[in-house]
Design an enzyme around this catalytic site. Structure first.
Site, PDB file in Angstrom:
ATOM      1  N   HIS A  55       0.831  -1.467  -0.069  1.00  0.00           N
ATOM      2  CA  HIS A  55      -0.006   0.115  -0.020  1.00  0.00           C
ATOM      3  C   HIS A  55       0.799   1.356  -0.032  1.00  0.00           C
ATOM      4  O   HIS A  55       0.150   2.425   0.340  1.00  0.00           O
ATOM      5  CB  HIS A  55      -1.012   0.002   1.199  1.00  0.00           C
ATOM      6  N   ASN A  78       5.656  14.837  -4.147  1.00  0.00           N
ATOM      7  CA  ASN A  78       6.562  15.544  -4.772  1.00  0.00           C
ATOM      8  C   ASN A  78       6.056  17.017  -5.543  1.00  0.00           C
ATOM      9  O   ASN A  78       6.759  17.696  -6.207  1.00  0.00           O
ATOM     10  CB  ASN A  78       7.046  14.899  -6.412  1.00  0.00           C
ATOM     11  N   SER A 112       5.098   2.744   9.193  1.00  0.00           N
ATOM     12  CA  SER A 112       3.793   2.580   8.467  1.00  0.00           C
ATOM     13  C   SER A 112       2.887   3.909   8.605  1.00  0.00           C
ATOM     14  O   SER A 112       3.167   4.683   9.810  1.00  0.00           O
ATOM     15  CB  SER A 112       3.038   1.522   9.076  1.00  0.00           C
ATOM     16  N   ALA A 130       6.159   5.399  12.920  1.00  0.00           N
ATOM     17  CA  ALA A 130       4.885   5.364  12.057  1.00  0.00           C
ATOM     18  C   ALA A 130       3.948   6.512  12.451  1.00  0.00           C
ATOM     19  O   ALA A 130       3.834   7.234  13.666  1.00  0.00           O
ATOM     20  CB  ALA A 130       4.076   4.131  12.852  1.00  0.00           C
TER      21      ALA A 130
HETATM   22  C1  LIG Z   1       9.068   5.460  17.036  1.00  0.00           C
HETATM   23  C2  LIG Z   1       9.353   4.084  17.484  1.00  0.00           C
HETATM   24  C3  LIG Z   1      10.793   3.629  16.880  1.00  0.00           C
HETATM   25  C4  LIG Z   1       9.617   4.226  18.895  1.00  0.00           C
HETATM   26  O1  LIG Z   1       9.948   3.040  19.631  1.00  0.00           O
HETATM   27  P1  LIG Z   1      10.428   2.953  20.965  1.00  0.00           P
HETATM   28  O2  LIG Z   1      11.655   3.581  21.139  1.00  0.00           O
HETATM   29  O3  LIG Z   1      10.201   1.370  21.576  1.00  0.00           O
HETATM   30  O4  LIG Z   1       9.325   3.956  21.854  1.00  0.00           O
HETATM   31  P2  LIG Z   1       8.375   3.502  22.967  1.00  0.00           P
HETATM   32  O5  LIG Z   1       7.430   2.815  22.337  1.00  0.00           O
HETATM   33  O6  LIG Z   1       9.045   3.207  24.021  1.00  0.00           O
HETATM   34  O7  LIG Z   1       7.562   5.218  22.982  1.00  0.00           O
HETATM   35  C5  LIG Z   1       8.504   6.074  23.606  1.00  0.00           C
HETATM   36  C6  LIG Z   1       7.676   7.546  23.446  1.00  0.00           C
HETATM   37  O8  LIG Z   1       7.302   7.709  22.111  1.00  0.00           O
HETATM   38  C7  LIG Z   1       6.196   7.664  21.836  1.00  0.00           C
HETATM   39  N1  LIG Z   1       5.737   7.081  20.411  1.00  0.00           N
HETATM   40  C8  LIG Z   1       6.070   5.800  20.056  1.00  0.00           C
HETATM   41  N2  LIG Z   1       5.943   5.650  18.866  1.00  0.00           N
HETATM   42  C9  LIG Z   1       5.344   6.753  18.412  1.00  0.00           C
HETATM   43  C10 LIG Z   1       5.049   7.533  17.103  1.00  0.00           C
HETATM   44  N3  LIG Z   1       5.140   6.453  15.816  1.00  0.00           N
HETATM   45  N4  LIG Z   1       4.724   8.806  16.961  1.00  0.00           N
HETATM   46  C11 LIG Z   1       4.536   9.267  18.146  1.00  0.00           C
HETATM   47  N5  LIG Z   1       4.853   9.078  19.080  1.00  0.00           N
HETATM   48  C12 LIG Z   1       5.149   7.655  19.153  1.00  0.00           C
HETATM   49  C13 LIG Z   1       5.509   6.962  22.791  1.00  0.00           C
HETATM   50  O9  LIG Z   1       4.079   7.279  23.027  1.00  0.00           O
HETATM   51  C14 LIG Z   1       6.201   7.183  24.015  1.00  0.00           C
HETATM   52  O10 LIG Z   1       5.751   8.505  24.629  1.00  0.00           O
HETATM   53  P3  LIG Z   1       5.792   8.863  26.155  1.00  0.00           P
HETATM   54  O11 LIG Z   1       7.291   8.734  26.507  1.00  0.00           O
HETATM   55  O12 LIG Z   1       5.354  10.196  26.245  1.00  0.00           O
HETATM   56  O13 LIG Z   1       5.204   7.835  26.904  1.00  0.00           O
HETATM   57  C15 LIG Z   1       8.311   3.031  17.060  1.00  0.00           C
HETATM   58  O14 LIG Z   1       7.277   3.203  18.169  1.00  0.00           O
HETATM   59  C16 LIG Z   1       7.890   3.225  15.801  1.00  0.00           C
HETATM   60  O15 LIG Z   1       6.841   4.089  15.306  1.00  0.00           O
HETATM   61  N6  LIG Z   1       8.241   2.111  15.101  1.00  0.00           N
HETATM   62  C17 LIG Z   1       7.948   1.983  13.701  1.00  0.00           C
HETATM   63  C18 LIG Z   1       6.864   0.776  13.445  1.00  0.00           C
HETATM   64  C19 LIG Z   1       6.499   0.420  12.094  1.00  0.00           C
HETATM   65  O16 LIG Z   1       6.068   1.372  11.400  1.00  0.00           O
HETATM   66  N7  LIG Z   1       6.816  -0.358  11.634  1.00  0.00           N
HETATM   67  C20 LIG Z   1       7.038  -0.852  10.183  1.00  0.00           C
HETATM   68  C21 LIG Z   1       5.713  -2.067   9.779  1.00  0.00           C
HETATM   69  S1  LIG Z   1       5.725  -3.432  10.652  1.00  0.00           S
END
Ligand SMILES: CC(C)(COP(=O)(O)OP(=O)(O)OC[C@H]1O[C@@H](n2cnc3c(N)ncnc32)[C@H](O)[C@@H]1OP(=O)(O)O)[C@@H](O)C(=O)NCCC(=O)NCCS
Length: 159
Positions: A55, A78, A112, A130
């Protein structure tokens, strides 16, 4: 036809559901994997050993270097000020807009549902959270999150 003859495919590219994607005029590097319902436009370039999840939309002007992960439903853009028509109401053509390029550095990951605004660079090994809306360049190795995306960490202590 979902994968047009105009596509330059590298060796061992894996397209999971070729009848459910739309690829034209783009370049795909060796061993890259592409999921269902992905569109990659003419002029886009994808490196080797990338994963492009289902997607996602990768438009003209986007260059993705090797080993990049693109999550599900990632939207590149873009055109900063898009319009369907010219001021006199005629349908806009290629002559009526400027393509603003974007580059994604080697081994970066984009989570994502992220939206990547035009005309910026996502640095090597960076991680876009994400749901982020990326409006500014992302430094190498940075983790960015939110709307608009801001630096919230560094990948040095992650994978
Ligand atoms: C951003 C990311 C790497 C952070 O992971 P992490 O280091 O384990 O962070 P945590 O889950 O411990 O969260 C830490 C803080 O960031 C915030 N947070 C986590 N993901 C977030 C996101 N996507 N957007 C905004 N805030 C986010 C949490 O709410 C938390 O906030 P707080 O400290 O105020 O409670 C992860 O959440 C993420 O978005 N990974 C990408 C996932 C994805 O799309 N995978 C692809 C397909 S499977």
């Amino acid at each position: 036809m979902p994968v047009m003859d105009s596509v330059k495919l590298g060796k061992d590219v894996r397209i999971f559901q070729p009848d459910l994607i739309n690829l034209y005029g783009c370049t795909i590097g060796d061993e890259t994997k592409i999921g269902a319902f992905v569109e990659i436009q003419g002029g886009a370039s994808i490196g080797a050993r990338c994963k492009i999840s289902s997607h996602s939309f990768i438009c003209e002007g986007v260059t993705i270097e090797d080993e990049v992960f693109i999550g599900h439903g990632v939207m590149f853009t873009n055109d900063v000020y898009p319009r369907a028509t010219t001021p006199d109401g005629m349908l806009a053509t290629a002559a009526d807009w400027t393509c603003s390029p974007t580059r994604v550095g080697r081994r970066a990951s984009i989570g994502s549902n992220a939206t990547i605004l035009p005309n910026l660079t996502i640095g090597e090994n960076a991680l876009v959270a994400a749901g982020a809306v990326v409006t500014r360049d992302v430094p190498a190795n940075a983790i960015v999150a939110g709307v608009p995306a801001v630096v919230v960490g560094d990948v040095s202590d992650k994978r």
